[in-house]
Motif scaffolding. Structure first.
Motif, PDB file in Angstrom:
ATOM      1  N   GLY A 278     -72.357 -45.408  -6.918  1.00 28.52           N
ATOM      2  CA  GLY A 278     -71.212 -46.207  -6.460  1.00 28.52           C
ATOM      3  C   GLY A 278     -71.162 -47.479  -7.296  1.00 28.52           C
ATOM      4  N   LEU A 279     -70.305 -48.418  -6.925  1.00 27.76           N
ATOM      5  CA  LEU A 279     -70.221 -49.631  -7.746  1.00 27.76           C
ATOM      6  C   LEU A 279     -71.530 -50.405  -7.732  1.00 27.76           C
ATOM      7  CD1 LEU A 279     -66.623 -51.074  -7.258  1.00 27.76           C
ATOM      8  CD2 LEU A 279     -67.542 -49.694  -9.117  1.00 27.76           C
TER       9      LEU A 279
ATOM     10  N   GLY B 177     -68.631 -44.533  -9.137  1.00 29.12           N
ATOM     11  CA  GLY B 177     -67.743 -45.418  -8.376  1.00 29.12           C
ATOM     12  C   GLY B 177     -67.828 -45.239  -6.870  1.00 29.12           C
TER      13      GLY B 177
ATOM     14  N   ASN C 299     -66.996 -44.877  -3.355  1.00 34.58           N
ATOM     15  CA  ASN C 299     -65.724 -45.021  -2.648  1.00 34.58           C
ATOM     16  C   ASN C 299     -64.605 -45.580  -3.536  1.00 34.58           C
ATOM     17  OD1 ASN C 299     -66.791 -44.005  -0.344  1.00 34.58           O
ATOM     18  ND2 ASN C 299     -66.793 -45.919   0.815  1.00 34.58           N
TER      19      ASN C 299
ATOM     20  N   LEU D 229     -60.595 -45.934  -2.862  1.00 37.51           N
ATOM     21  CA  LEU D 229     -60.476 -47.242  -2.224  1.00 37.51           C
ATOM     22  C   LEU D 229     -60.370 -48.320  -3.274  1.00 37.51           C
ATOM     23  CD1 LEU D 229     -63.117 -46.981   0.558  1.00 37.51           C
ATOM     24  CD2 LEU D 229     -60.786 -47.739   0.861  1.00 37.51           C
ATOM     25  N   TRP D 230     -59.574 -49.329  -3.018  1.00 38.96           N
ATOM     26  CA  TRP D 230     -59.564 -50.438  -3.966  1.00 38.96           C
ATOM     27  C   TRP D 230     -60.786 -51.306  -3.723  1.00 38.96           C
ATOM     28  CZ3 TRP D 230     -53.996 -51.433  -2.157  1.00 38.96           C
ATOM     29  CH2 TRP D 230     -53.969 -51.904  -0.855  1.00 38.96           C
ATOM     30  N   ALA D 231     -61.428 -51.654  -4.826  1.00 38.06           N
ATOM     31  CA  ALA D 231     -62.655 -52.449  -4.720  1.00 38.06           C
ATOM     32  C   ALA D 231     -62.279 -53.901  -4.444  1.00 38.06           C
ATOM     33  CB  ALA D 231     -63.459 -52.353  -6.008  1.00 38.06           C
TER      34      ALA D 231
ATOM     35  N   TYR E  60     -57.616 -40.227   3.388  1.00 38.75           N
ATOM     36  CA  TYR E  60     -56.175 -40.453   3.380  1.00 38.75           C
ATOM     37  C   TYR E  60     -55.503 -39.620   2.307  1.00 38.75           C
ATOM     38  CZ  TYR E  60     -58.789 -44.233   1.226  1.00 38.75           C
ATOM     39  OH  TYR E  60     -59.734 -44.961   0.587  1.00 38.75           O
TER      40      TYR E  60
ATOM     41  N   TRP F  32     -56.152 -46.866   5.619  1.00 47.92           N
ATOM     42  CA  TRP F  32     -57.567 -47.055   5.958  1.00 47.92           C
ATOM     43  C   TRP F  32     -57.823 -46.799   7.437  1.00 47.92           C
ATOM     44  CZ3 TRP F  32     -58.191 -50.616   9.759  1.00 47.92           C
ATOM     45  CH2 TRP F  32     -57.136 -51.516   9.939  1.00 47.92           C
TER      46      TRP F  32
ATOM     47  N   LYS G 241     -67.158 -43.255   3.376  1.00 49.54           N
ATOM     48  CA  LYS G 241     -68.067 -43.673   4.453  1.00 49.54           C
ATOM     49  C   LYS G 241     -68.138 -45.182   4.485  1.00 49.54           C
ATOM     50  CE  LYS G 241     -71.286 -39.829   4.585  1.00 49.54           C
ATOM     51  NZ  LYS G 241     -72.670 -39.456   4.874  1.00 49.54           N
ATOM     52  N   ARG G 242     -68.050 -45.720   5.686  1.00 45.34           N
ATOM     53  CA  ARG G 242     -68.191 -47.169   5.821  1.00 45.34           C
ATOM     54  C   ARG G 242     -69.620 -47.560   6.167  1.00 45.34           C
ATOM     55  NH1 ARG G 242     -63.197 -46.416   7.932  1.00 45.34           N
ATOM     56  NH2 ARG G 242     -61.529 -47.672   7.076  1.00 45.34           N
TER      57      ARG G 242
ATOM     58  N   ALA H  38     -79.535 -51.564  -2.507  1.00 39.89           N
ATOM     59  CA  ALA H  38     -78.248 -52.029  -3.048  1.00 39.89           C
ATOM     60  C   ALA H  38     -77.108 -51.319  -2.335  1.00 39.89           C
ATOM     61  CB  ALA H  38     -78.177 -51.769  -4.555  1.00 39.89           C
ATOM     62  N   GLY H  39     -75.965 -52.000  -2.276  1.00 38.84           N
ATOM     63  CA  GLY H  39     -74.781 -51.410  -1.645  1.00 38.84           C
ATOM     64  C   GLY H  39     -74.751 -51.706  -0.160  1.00 38.84           C
ATOM     65  N   ARG H  40     -74.140 -50.789   0.582  1.00 36.58           N
ATOM     66  CA  ARG H  40     -73.930 -51.093   2.004  1.00 36.58           C
ATOM     67  C   ARG H  40     -75.196 -50.998   2.836  1.00 36.58           C
ATOM     68  NH1 ARG H  40     -73.115 -45.909   4.511  1.00 36.58           N
ATOM     69  NH2 ARG H  40     -72.370 -44.375   3.022  1.00 36.58           N
TER      70      ARG H  40
ATOM     71  N   MET I  60     -67.000 -53.387  -1.717  1.00 36.31           N
ATOM     72  CA  MET I  60     -67.612 -52.871  -2.942  1.00 36.31           C
ATOM     73  C   MET I  60     -67.878 -53.897  -4.031  1.00 36.31           C
ATOM     74  SD  MET I  60     -65.902 -49.140  -3.245  1.00 36.31           S
ATOM     75  CE  MET I  60     -64.312 -49.539  -2.597  1.00 36.31           C
TER      76      MET I  60
HETATM   77  C1  LIG Z   1     -61.792 -46.164   4.470  1.00 32.09           C
HETATM   78  C2  LIG Z   1     -62.640 -47.268   3.991  1.00 32.09           C
HETATM   79  C3  LIG Z   1     -62.022 -48.458   3.680  1.00 32.09           C
HETATM   80  C4  LIG Z   1     -62.765 -49.444   3.081  1.00 32.09           C
HETATM   81  N1  LIG Z   1     -62.093 -50.498   2.586  1.00 32.09           N
HETATM   82  C5  LIG Z   1     -62.662 -51.141   1.565  1.00 32.09           C
HETATM   83  C6  LIG Z   1     -61.876 -51.882   0.684  1.00 32.09           C
HETATM   84  O1  LIG Z   1     -60.659 -51.990   0.844  1.00 32.09           O
HETATM   85  N2  LIG Z   1     -62.500 -52.477  -0.353  1.00 32.09           N
HETATM   86  C7  LIG Z   1     -63.850 -52.400  -0.513  1.00 32.09           C
HETATM   87  O2  LIG Z   1     -64.365 -52.967  -1.478  1.00 32.09           O
HETATM   88  N3  LIG Z   1     -64.624 -51.731   0.328  1.00 32.09           N
HETATM   89  C8  LIG Z   1     -64.058 -51.055   1.335  1.00 32.09           C
HETATM   90  N4  LIG Z   1     -64.804 -50.269   2.141  1.00 32.09           N
HETATM   91  C9  LIG Z   1     -66.272 -50.332   2.112  1.00 32.09           C
HETATM   92  C10 LIG Z   1     -66.896 -49.700   0.908  1.00 32.09           C
HETATM   93  O3  LIG Z   1     -66.138 -48.656   0.390  1.00 32.09           O
HETATM   94  C11 LIG Z   1     -68.304 -49.206   1.132  1.00 32.09           C
HETATM   95  O4  LIG Z   1     -69.022 -50.047   1.937  1.00 32.09           O
HETATM   96  C12 LIG Z   1     -68.943 -49.115  -0.250  1.00 32.09           C
HETATM   97  O5  LIG Z   1     -68.500 -47.963  -0.889  1.00 32.09           O
HETATM   98  C13 LIG Z   1     -70.381 -49.238  -0.288  1.00 32.09           C
HETATM   99  O6  LIG Z   1     -70.794 -49.103  -1.639  1.00 32.09           O
HETATM  100  P1  LIG Z   1     -72.067 -48.262  -1.988  1.00 32.09           P
HETATM  101  O7  LIG Z   1     -72.231 -48.326  -3.466  1.00 32.09           O
HETATM  102  O8  LIG Z   1     -73.173 -48.676  -1.124  1.00 32.09           O
HETATM  103  O9  LIG Z   1     -71.706 -46.778  -1.513  1.00 32.09           O
HETATM  104  P2  LIG Z   1     -70.777 -45.675  -2.110  1.00 32.09           P
HETATM  105  O10 LIG Z   1     -69.528 -46.235  -2.682  1.00 32.09           O
HETATM  106  O11 LIG Z   1     -70.632 -44.670  -1.036  1.00 32.09           O
HETATM  107  O12 LIG Z   1     -71.638 -45.081  -3.300  1.00 32.09           O
HETATM  108  C14 LIG Z   1     -72.822 -44.360  -3.078  1.00 32.09           C
HETATM  109  C15 LIG Z   1     -72.880 -43.226  -4.049  1.00 32.09           C
HETATM  110  O13 LIG Z   1     -74.139 -42.590  -3.909  1.00 32.09           O
HETATM  111  C16 LIG Z   1     -73.967 -41.214  -4.009  1.00 32.09           C
HETATM  112  N5  LIG Z   1     -75.066 -40.520  -3.341  1.00 32.09           N
HETATM  113  C17 LIG Z   1     -75.254 -40.333  -2.016  1.00 32.09           C
HETATM  114  N6  LIG Z   1     -76.352 -39.598  -1.801  1.00 32.09           N
HETATM  115  C18 LIG Z   1     -76.882 -39.330  -3.008  1.00 32.09           C
HETATM  116  C19 LIG Z   1     -78.013 -38.602  -3.431  1.00 32.09           C
HETATM  117  N7  LIG Z   1     -78.838 -38.009  -2.576  1.00 32.09           N
HETATM  118  N8  LIG Z   1     -78.271 -38.521  -4.752  1.00 32.09           N
HETATM  119  C20 LIG Z   1     -77.449 -39.089  -5.660  1.00 32.09           C
HETATM  120  N9  LIG Z   1     -76.348 -39.788  -5.290  1.00 32.09           N
HETATM  121  C21 LIG Z   1     -76.074 -39.910  -3.996  1.00 32.09           C
HETATM  122  C22 LIG Z   1     -72.631 -40.988  -3.313  1.00 32.09           C
HETATM  123  O14 LIG Z   1     -72.031 -39.792  -3.708  1.00 32.09           O
HETATM  124  C23 LIG Z   1     -71.826 -42.178  -3.767  1.00 32.09           C
HETATM  125  O15 LIG Z   1     -71.090 -41.889  -4.928  1.00 32.09           O
HETATM  126  C24 LIG Z   1     -64.152 -49.286   2.873  1.00 32.09           C
HETATM  127  C25 LIG Z   1     -64.792 -48.129   3.265  1.00 32.09           C
HETATM  128  C26 LIG Z   1     -64.029 -47.103   3.812  1.00 32.09           C
HETATM  129  C27 LIG Z   1     -64.706 -45.831   4.130  1.00 32.09           C
END
Ligand SMILES: Cc1cc2nc3c(=O)[nH]c(=O)nc-3n(C[C@H](O)[C@H](O)[C@H](O)COP(=O)(O)OP(=O)(O)OC[C@H]3O[C@@H](n4cnc5c(N)ncnc54)[C@H](O)[C@@H]3O)c2cc1C
Length: 756
Positions: free
Chosen positions: A34-35, A61, A63, A70-72, A210, A251, A306-307, A382-384, A399
């Protein structure tokens, strides 16, 4: 034509087979692209360590990718709050600025290409796409290796490294490694968080899926699949459905907050598809939306966004009070600024509004300790999934914030490798200062910190400039701005008496205009609720009336003040088309009223209009405001804070140029320049549709010169940061930077200049 493979391979039957296995060793293995994972990987690779980035899906990327769309977002929060100039900096800034340039329309496929290009151009990154981490081995409290499997090439990977980072969203690595985690919401009592939800609201945010639609110009029929929701009135907001909404504006199609958002994800996805097709069936076939006749479904999400699921326990858990009180942390490595944005667990089926916000006055710091697992010694978070409470997560999860903190992880990993220490040891004060310095050097914004780089030769130079901008009067060539809401002009003033300020107004009927000079409670606080001076002006009708404001007051230190004109239906104020780095006008849009029961402070939101809209007021200042001097190039700030922190030549300077001079020749291998890409401007990655692909005040063409000799020339820049390298190094006792052109008609700013 020869081939290494024979025409036919015949493998005899055997008892059993195993997948091909590849061993890869690195300094850092990151799970999740992800980002957060992507920016951690790029930052670590650029800092010189070998990274394996494991991503279970075909693109990067998470989400933000074309799979979810989703827009970051981050602290700029779509200009909904008072976080002025808060874009995060570092690699994520480079990505956002590049995406804006290539993809102002917000095509999600282009976002994928920007991310993939950035990663594959780093020789230190081995990228494993379509590869899921599925197992872990441990060596005591540390992770020893990760097993991953790629379904596309039937290969199992054994990944070893001294350091690991879990950026997988669900925290698969931390989970498998046995790290302590939480899922759900803390009680109010545990951390004293008054905004903590009760059972009725629910403990987890759900997933969303969506759709995109397209007008094909001819009638298109739609037959819903058998699993579509029959009765859309089960969705409380069904009456407000609109064909104008698509992509992440939907959303609110959210579900699953009362389920196990890890293991029930497939079930949640089916429910969301049911809702999506039910909503679309209603739009197409209910007869209430004639405009839907020529619309077709262009795309429906195949995996849910996923949120929330697991959050891991680190060395500190960030909480509501840290955000709302903007508490300082010695180990701050980044920041957040999204509101605390909780959603009801019943999502689309809830009677509650889709989101409940609580805003702080401005951005908050995030400490490094939230990024280090408490119990797995070599695991970064890192991340959520970082170490925050459910309430704090409701803000940190977005993000760009995730990416920003991912960068801190990447840099920290490089420091651990360089110094041979474990992640937790970086909390020692000297190591932490070194980490913060490394981050600031790469453009990371850490609120309250400035880049105090002892190795920067520019800081030892004497600076001079062909001219510097001074605000004595801005031409009134912009549209008159009605005071249908209160309007304010941010102005950077020096310590001491505030200059005599003036304005021009058009008056439609006899009235009294109230003018206030306001400021925030700190020099870099942009919630203008401290009134320094005020005056009332009885006005008679007539256009173009000059007002000398006589707001006789002093300020204690250099800071932004808000020249505030209170709402008045009879008055419009003259504006200017001139854009100046560090100047903007803002309007009072709304007020968050205090609610002590949930810890919600009162905050008036004074926010700018998004560029290219919005204009500075045509103000006059006597004596002129001189806040754009050349010394700003070396003040350690790469954006406006309590001061614009940028050098700007005077309007009309035919050859803007800044010169550094040293007492003796210096050996310069690298010059790093920072330009103004307007860190106030949110850069939504998809769907939004931006009207400008570059920033008007950003330098486009420039050159570096020693005397009459041009030593480097660049054209077509649109990025925040640019580096010129000299091999062999330049040996000189002076160096000039000539600004040849910007992207707009006004003066282009140089924000920072560093020489090494
Ligand atoms: C509907 C919705 C609306 C939101 N609105 C916004 C918004 O407008 N703007 C915003 O910035 N944020 C928004 N968020 C929050 C945000 O999208 C998430 O909190 C964010 O994506 C978290 O980033 P991340 O990198 O932790 O996770 P993710 O973006 O989910 O990235 C994690 C990555 O890890 C990969 N992964 C998972 N398991 C494994 C594995 N076992 N091996 C290898 N790879 C794996 C996944 O496929 C994914 O690509 C929203 C979320 C949702 C669901």
């Amino acid at each position: 034509m020869s081939s290494e493979r024979p025409l036919l391979v015949i493998e005899p039957a055997t008892e059993q087979r195993d997948f091909r296995t590849e061993q890869l060793d690195a300094d850092l293995v990151i799970v999740g692209g992800g980002l957060a994972g992507t920016c951690a990987a790029i930052t670590a690779a650029r800092a010189g360590i070998r990274v394996v980035l494991v991503q279970d899906r075909p693109v990067l990327g998470g989400n933000a990718s074309s799979e979810v769309r989703l827009w970051a977002l981050g602290a700029t929060a779509q200009l909904s709050n008072n976080n002025r100039w808060s874009r995060e900096g570092g690699v994520i800034d480079e990505i956002l600025v590049e995406n804006l340039f290539r993809n102002p329309e917000g095509n999600a496929v282009v976002v994928d290409t920007v991310l993939l290009e950035k990663v594959v151009s780093e020789p230190n990154i081995t990228l494993l796409l379509n590869t899921a981490a599925v197992g872990v081995t441990k060596d005591g409290a540390d992770i020893a290796s990760v097993t991953a499997f790629c379904s596309q090439n039937s290969t199992r990977y054994e990944l070893t490294a001294p350091l690991f980072c879990d950026a997988s969203g669900d925290g698969v690595l931390g989970f498998l490694a046995g790290a302590a985690y939480r899922m759900g919401a803390e009680s109010r009592e545990e951390f004293g968080e008054l905004f903590a939800p009760e059972e009725e609201f629910g403990a987890l945010l759900g997933h969303s899926i969506y759709f995109y639609t397209k007008d094909v110009g001819v009638p298109v029929a739609f037959t819903p699949p058998g699993y579509a929701l029959d009765d859309v009135t089960a969705i409380p907001r069904w009456r407000s459905f609109s064909t104008a909404e698509q992509g992440c504006r939907l959303w609110w199609i959210e579900y699953g907050g009362r389920l196990d958002t890890v293991h029930d994800t497939e079930a949640i996805k089916w429910e969301l598809w049911k809702v999506v097709y039910g909503v679309w069936n209603h739009l197409k076939n209910s007869g209430r939306f004639p405009e839907a006749e020529t619309l077709t479904l262009e795309w429906v999400g195949l995996i849910p966004g996923k949120r929330e699921s697991r959050r891991f326990e680190g060395l500190y858990m960030l909480r509501q009070q840290d955000l709302v009180e903007q508490r300082p942390h010695d180990d701050a490595v980044g920041s957040g600024g999204w509101s605390i944005d909780l959603h009801p667990a019943d999502g689309v089926f809830s009677e509650y509004a889709g989101s409940h916000h609580l805003h702080a006055r401005g951005v908050y710091q995030v400490p490094y300790r939230c990024l280090v697992s408490r119990d797995v010694g070599n695991l970064f978070l890192a991340g959520r999934i970082i170490s925050v409470t459910h309430v704090a997560f409701a803000s940190t999860r977005v993000m760009v914030t995730s990416a920003h903190l991912g960068q801190a992880v990447g840099m920290a990993a490089a420091a651990c490798v360089r110094d041979g220490v474990a992640p937790a040891q970086l909390t020692e004060p000297d190591r932490m200062r070194a980490l913060q310095l490394d981050l600031l050097r790469t453009g990371q914004h850490i609120p309250g910190h400035r880049l105090d780089d002892p190795d920067d030769l520019a800081r030892r130079a004497r600076l001079s400039a062909s001219s510097s901008f001074a605000l004595s009067s801005l031409p009134g060539d912009g549209p008159a701005a009605p005071l249908d809401t209160s309007l304010a002009q941010l102005l950077p003033v020096p310590a001491g008496p505030v200059p005599q300020l003036g304005l021009t107004v058009d008056v439609a009927a006899p009235t009294t205009l109230r003018v206030e000079l306001r400021t925030g409670n700190r020099p870099d606080d942009y919630t203008p609720d401290v009134v320094l001076a005020s005056r009332e002006f009885p006005l008679t009708p007539g256009p173009g009336q000059r007002l000398k404001l006589d707001l006789d007051t002093d300020v204690d230190e250099p800071r932004y003040v808000f020249l505030t004109l209170l709402r008045n239906e009879h008055v419009a104020v003259h504006t200017t088309l001139t854009r100046v780095t560090g100047l903007m006008s803002v309007r009072h849009r709304s007020t968050q009223e205090a609610d002590p029961a949930v810890g919600r402070p009162r905050v008036e939101f004074w926010t700018p209009e998004r560029r290219p809209g919005g204009h500075n007021l045509a103000v006059t200042a006597d004596p002129p405001l001189r806040a754009w001097e050349v010394d700003s190039l070396v003040d350690g700030h790469a954006r406006p804070t309590s001061h614009p922190n940028a050098w700007l030549a005077a309007v009309g300077d035919p050859a803007p140029s800044a010169t550094l001079r040293w007492d003796s020749p210096q050996t310069i291998a690298r010059v790093e320049l920072t330009f103004d890409t307007d860190p106030d401007h949110p850069m939504e990655t998809v769907l939004w549709g931006h009207l400008e692909r570059t920033t008007p005040s950003c330098v486009r063409d420039y050159r570096l010169r020693v005397g009459d000799t041009v030593v480097a020339e660049r054209s077509g820049n649109h990025q925040t940061r640019d580096t010129v390298t000299f091999d062999p190094p330049l040996v000189t006792d002076h160096l000039a930077v000539d600004v040849l052109a910007g992207h707009g008609s006004g003066p282009a700013a140089v924000v920072q200049l560093r020489c090494h």
